[in-house]
Design an enzyme around this catalytic site. Structure first.
Site, mmCIF file in Angstrom:
data_model
loop_
_atom_site.group_PDB
_atom_site.id
_atom_site.type_symbol
_atom_site.label_atom_id
_atom_site.label_comp_id
_atom_site.label_asym_id
_atom_site.label_seq_id
_atom_site.Cartn_x
_atom_site.Cartn_y
_atom_site.Cartn_z
ATOM 1 N N SER A 1 -4.875 2.231 1.041
ATOM 2 C CA SER A 1 -5.203 1.092 0.221
ATOM 3 C C SER A 1 -3.999 0.075 -0.165
ATOM 4 C CB SER A 1 -6.042 1.544 -1.095
ATOM 5 O OG SER A 1 -7.357 2.186 -0.799
ATOM 6 N N LYS B 1 0.517 -0.710 -6.749
ATOM 7 C CA LYS B 1 -0.715 -0.365 -5.919
ATOM 8 C C LYS B 1 -0.435 0.850 -5.173
ATOM 9 C CE LYS B 1 -4.944 -1.081 -4.223
ATOM 10 N NZ LYS B 1 -5.199 0.675 -4.615
ATOM 11 N N THR B 2 -1.580 1.631 -5.095
ATOM 12 C CA THR B 2 -1.402 3.148 -4.557
ATOM 13 C C THR B 2 -2.373 3.058 -3.416
ATOM 14 O OG1 THR B 2 -3.133 4.100 -5.850
ATOM 15 C CG2 THR B 2 -0.682 4.348 -6.700
ATOM 16 N N GLY B 3 -2.396 4.061 -2.651
ATOM 17 C CA GLY B 3 -3.436 4.643 -1.592
ATOM 18 C C GLY B 3 -3.412 5.836 -1.163
#
EC number: 3.5.2.6
Length: 279
Positions: free
Chosen positions: A66, A230-232
């Site tokens: 993501s 922002k992580t994923g």
């Protein structure tokens, strides 16, 4: 801020090239790879001048999962700057348009969501349906990849939609980037002429407002440090974060960390990313 002189270390051909500012980041990453039984990729970059401050497997491919949503919203904002899109344009969609993990978009089947609201949902809560709805506005995965090529990223590629893009098969180049390419592209979006100053600030603010990154670098930053991220997460141990960090409440560096091919639990992956990102 002063940084120690960068060292370039030539390793054996079987090891990744490492550029680093001191032994601690390298030792932490090597320890993490051993404990995770997987691969770690990391780049730390000076936001102002683009200098690489630390790197490990910087040019190896990792699933974006993501984290691609930051690039996606950058592409959306570029269309806004060009007069081709408006953040207040409302999109309506149906139940069949929703995919797994859509905590915001699933609540707006009646009234729809604006482009700006979709970007906020995609970045701050990683809403997958919001990501797909936004992808449709830029020409799908191929359209986002074309945008990246236009701004000089010849490595990063998106091939599939949510949630198939999280498959993270070993050796599969689809939906991947390298830590070096992701860091450089994020820097371009936030400092170069590809986005207006207003759009740059908007993209950064969405990352500041991230609400699902608490267990990672945010958990170990010293008081007063700036962070926007922002992580994923995906299958087969894929996990990642792209972040801007800096002391005294100011962004000074970009940190990109990716994991892949590890059997570790989500909690274990989070712990290792936090350890690598600790200041």
């Amino acid at each position: 801020m002063r940084y120690v002189r960068l060292c370039v270390i030539s390793l054996l051909a079987t090891l990744p090239l490492v550029v680093y500012a001191g032994p601690q980041p390298l030792e932490q990453i090597k320890q993490s790879e051993s404990q995770l039984s997987g691969r770690v990729g990391m780049v730390e970059m000076d936001l102002a001048n683009g200098r690489t401050l630390a790197a490990w497997r910087a040019d190896e491919r990792f699933p974006m999962v993501s984290t691609f949503k930051v690039l996606l919203c950058g592409a959306v904002l570029a269309r806004v700057d060009a007069g081709l899109e408006q953040l207040d344009r409302r999109i309506h969609y149906r139940q069949q348009d929703l995919v797994d993990y859509s905590p915001v978009s699933e609540k707006h089947l009646v009234d729809g969501m604006t482009i700006g609201e979709l970007c906020a949902a995609a970045i701050t809560l990683s809403d997958n349906s919001a990501g797909n709805l936004l992808l449709a506005t830029v020409g799908g995965p191929a359209g986002l990849t074309a945008f990246l090529r236009q701004i000089g990223d010849n490595v990063t590629r998106l091939d599939r939609w949510e949630t198939a893009l999280n498959e993270a098969l070993p050796g599969d180049a689809r939906d991947t980037t390298t830590p070096a390419s992701m860091a450089a592209t994020l820097r371009k979006l936030l400092t170069a002429q590809h986005l207006s100053a207003r759009s740059q600030q908007q993209l950064l603010q969405w990352m500041v407002d991230d609400r699902v990154a608490g267990p990672l670098i945010r958990a170990v930053l010293p008081p007063g440090w700036f962070i926007a991220d922002k992580t994923g997460a995906g299958e087969r141990g894929a996990r990642g974060i792209v972040a801007l960090l800096g002391p005294d409440g100011k962004p000074e560096r970009i940190v990109v960390i990716y994991l892949r091919d590890t059997p570790a639990s989500m909690a274990e992956r989070n712990q290792h990313i936090a350890g690598i990102g600790q200041r």
